[in-house]
Design a protein around this motif. Sequence first.
Motif, PDB file in Angstrom:
ATOM      1  N   LEU A 102       0.820  -1.197   0.000  1.00  0.00           N
ATOM      2  CA  LEU A 102       0.000   0.000   0.000  1.00  0.00           C
ATOM      3  C   LEU A 102       0.864   1.261   0.000  1.00  0.00           C
ATOM      4  N   ARG A 103       1.927   1.276   0.772  1.00  0.00           N
ATOM      5  CA  ARG A 103       2.851   2.418   0.771  1.00  0.00           C
ATOM      6  C   ARG A 103       3.388   2.695  -0.627  1.00  0.00           C
ATOM      7  N   GLU A 104       3.824   1.639  -1.300  1.00  0.00           N
ATOM      8  CA  GLU A 104       4.379   1.781  -2.650  1.00  0.00           C
ATOM      9  C   GLU A 104       3.320   2.298  -3.619  1.00  0.00           C
ATOM     10  N   LYS A 105       2.119   1.788  -3.503  1.00  0.00           N
ATOM     11  CA  LYS A 105       1.024   2.226  -4.380  1.00  0.00           C
ATOM     12  C   LYS A 105       0.700   3.700  -4.148  1.00  0.00           C
ATOM     13  N   ILE A 106       0.625   4.117  -2.893  1.00  0.00           N
ATOM     14  CA  ILE A 106       0.327   5.510  -2.568  1.00  0.00           C
ATOM     15  C   ILE A 106       1.418   6.425  -3.112  1.00  0.00           C
ATOM     16  N   ALA A 107       2.680   6.067  -2.898  1.00  0.00           N
ATOM     17  CA  ALA A 107       3.791   6.889  -3.386  1.00  0.00           C
ATOM     18  C   ALA A 107       3.764   6.979  -4.910  1.00  0.00           C
ATOM     19  N   ARG A 108       3.481   5.878  -5.562  1.00  0.00           N
ATOM     20  CA  ARG A 108       3.439   5.835  -7.032  1.00  0.00           C
ATOM     21  C   ARG A 108       2.297   6.690  -7.584  1.00  0.00           C
ATOM     22  N   VAL A 109       1.115   6.567  -7.003  1.00  0.00           N
ATOM     23  CA  VAL A 109      -0.038   7.345  -7.455  1.00  0.00           C
ATOM     24  C   VAL A 109       0.196   8.832  -7.207  1.00  0.00           C
ATOM     25  N   CYS A 110       0.717   9.175  -6.037  1.00  0.00           N
ATOM     26  CA  CYS A 110       1.000  10.589  -5.742  1.00  0.00           C
ATOM     27  C   CYS A 110       2.011  11.156  -6.729  1.00  0.00           C
ATOM     28  N   ALA A 111       3.071  10.422  -7.008  1.00  0.00           N
ATOM     29  CA  ALA A 111       4.087  10.888  -7.956  1.00  0.00           C
ATOM     30  C   ALA A 111       3.478  11.106  -9.338  1.00  0.00           C
ATOM     31  N   SER A 112       2.622  10.204  -9.760  1.00  0.00           N
ATOM     32  CA  SER A 112       1.962  10.323 -11.057  1.00  0.00           C
ATOM     33  C   SER A 112       1.057  11.553 -11.113  1.00  0.00           C
ATOM     34  N   LYS A 113       0.282  11.758 -10.049  1.00  0.00           N
ATOM     35  CA  LYS A 113      -0.613  12.923 -10.000  1.00  0.00           C
ATOM     36  C   LYS A 113       0.185  14.223 -10.013  1.00  0.00           C
ATOM     37  N   ILE A 114       1.289  14.266  -9.279  1.00  0.00           N
ATOM     38  CA  ILE A 114       2.135  15.458  -9.224  1.00  0.00           C
ATOM     39  C   ILE A 114       2.705  15.749 -10.607  1.00  0.00           C
ATOM     40  N   LEU A 115       3.182  14.705 -11.291  1.00  0.00           N
ATOM     41  CA  LEU A 115       3.738  14.889 -12.637  1.00  0.00           C
ATOM     42  C   LEU A 115       2.700  15.390 -13.626  1.00  0.00           C
ATOM     43  N   SER A 116       1.487  14.864 -13.534  1.00  0.00           N
ATOM     44  CA  SER A 116       0.479  15.221 -14.524  1.00  0.00           C
ATOM     45  C   SER A 116      -0.282  16.509 -14.197  1.00  0.00           C
ATOM     46  N   LYS A 117      -0.421  16.825 -12.900  1.00  0.00           N
ATOM     47  CA  LYS A 117      -1.263  17.972 -12.532  1.00  0.00           C
ATOM     48  C   LYS A 117      -0.534  19.065 -11.765  1.00  0.00           C
ATOM     49  N   GLY A 118       0.732  18.841 -11.451  1.00  0.00           N
ATOM     50  CA  GLY A 118       1.511  19.870 -10.780  1.00  0.00           C
ATOM     51  C   GLY A 118       1.661  19.666  -9.289  1.00  0.00           C
ATOM     52  N   GLU A 119       2.546  20.449  -8.713  1.00  0.00           N
ATOM     53  CA  GLU A 119       2.926  20.337  -7.302  1.00  0.00           C
ATOM     54  C   GLU A 119       1.779  20.575  -6.317  1.00  0.00           C
ATOM     55  N   SER A 120       0.775  21.311  -6.722  1.00  0.00           N
ATOM     56  CA  SER A 120      -0.289  21.663  -5.780  1.00  0.00           C
ATOM     57  C   SER A 120      -1.491  20.718  -5.833  1.00  0.00           C
ATOM     58  N   VAL A 121      -1.382  19.629  -6.557  1.00  0.00           N
ATOM     59  CA  VAL A 121      -2.503  18.702  -6.688  1.00  0.00           C
ATOM     60  C   VAL A 121      -2.839  18.060  -5.340  1.00  0.00           C
ATOM     61  N   GLY A 122      -4.141  17.912  -5.102  1.00  0.00           N
ATOM     62  CA  GLY A 122      -4.611  17.257  -3.892  1.00  0.00           C
ATOM     63  C   GLY A 122      -5.123  15.856  -4.193  1.00  0.00           C
ATOM     64  N   VAL A 123      -5.120  15.011  -3.168  1.00  0.00           N
ATOM     65  CA  VAL A 123      -5.639  13.647  -3.293  1.00  0.00           C
ATOM     66  C   VAL A 123      -6.432  13.300  -2.040  1.00  0.00           C
ATOM     67  N   SER A 124      -7.303  12.324  -2.188  1.00  0.00           N
ATOM     68  CA  SER A 124      -7.951  11.714  -1.030  1.00  0.00           C
ATOM     69  C   SER A 124      -7.526  10.244  -1.036  1.00  0.00           C
ATOM     70  N   PHE A 125      -7.823   9.513   0.019  1.00  0.00           N
ATOM     71  CA  PHE A 125      -7.387   8.120   0.047  1.00  0.00           C
ATOM     72  C   PHE A 125      -8.107   7.275  -1.001  1.00  0.00           C
ATOM     73  N   TYR A 126      -9.208   7.764  -1.526  1.00  0.00           N
ATOM     74  CA  TYR A 126      -9.907   7.048  -2.607  1.00  0.00           C
ATOM     75  C   TYR A 126      -9.095   7.048  -3.904  1.00  0.00           C
ATOM     76  N   ALA A 127      -8.162   7.976  -4.047  1.00  0.00           N
ATOM     77  CA  ALA A 127      -7.362   8.074  -5.274  1.00  0.00           C
ATOM     78  C   ALA A 127      -6.525   6.821  -5.526  1.00  0.00           C
ATOM     79  N   PHE A 128      -6.342   6.008  -4.517  1.00  0.00           N
ATOM     80  CA  PHE A 128      -5.470   4.841  -4.634  1.00  0.00           C
ATOM     81  C   PHE A 128      -6.220   3.563  -4.978  1.00  0.00           C
ATOM     82  N   PHE A 129      -7.522   3.704  -5.268  1.00  0.00           N
ATOM     83  CA  PHE A 129      -8.365   2.541  -5.534  1.00  0.00           C
ATOM     84  C   PHE A 129      -9.231   2.770  -6.755  1.00  0.00           C
TER      85      PHE A 129
END
Length: 72
Positions: free
Chosen positions: A5-32
């Motif tokens: 789960l840690r690896e998945k969260i880090a991977r999804v966050c990195a992807s979101k940051i790359l595609s939407k920028g440094e200020s992108v927000g996420v909720s825990f639902y973003a990982f599922f």
Amino acid sequence: MRDELREKIARVCASKILSKGESVGVSFYAFFANKNDDPDLLMEAATWWIKTHKLNHFEKANKIKTMVEAGL
């Protein structure tokens, strides 16, 4: 939190940051996916997010990535 789960969260966050920028927000639902195919993993993420760290519904992806990589 399990390593998978840690690896998945880090991977999804990195992807979101790359595609939407440094200020992108996420909720825990973003990982599922939009289906409940692993309720135990979803509850593990929700418990970490809500009960353990008392995070808001949306948090900056950078913050979450840093937290999981630090082992919090």
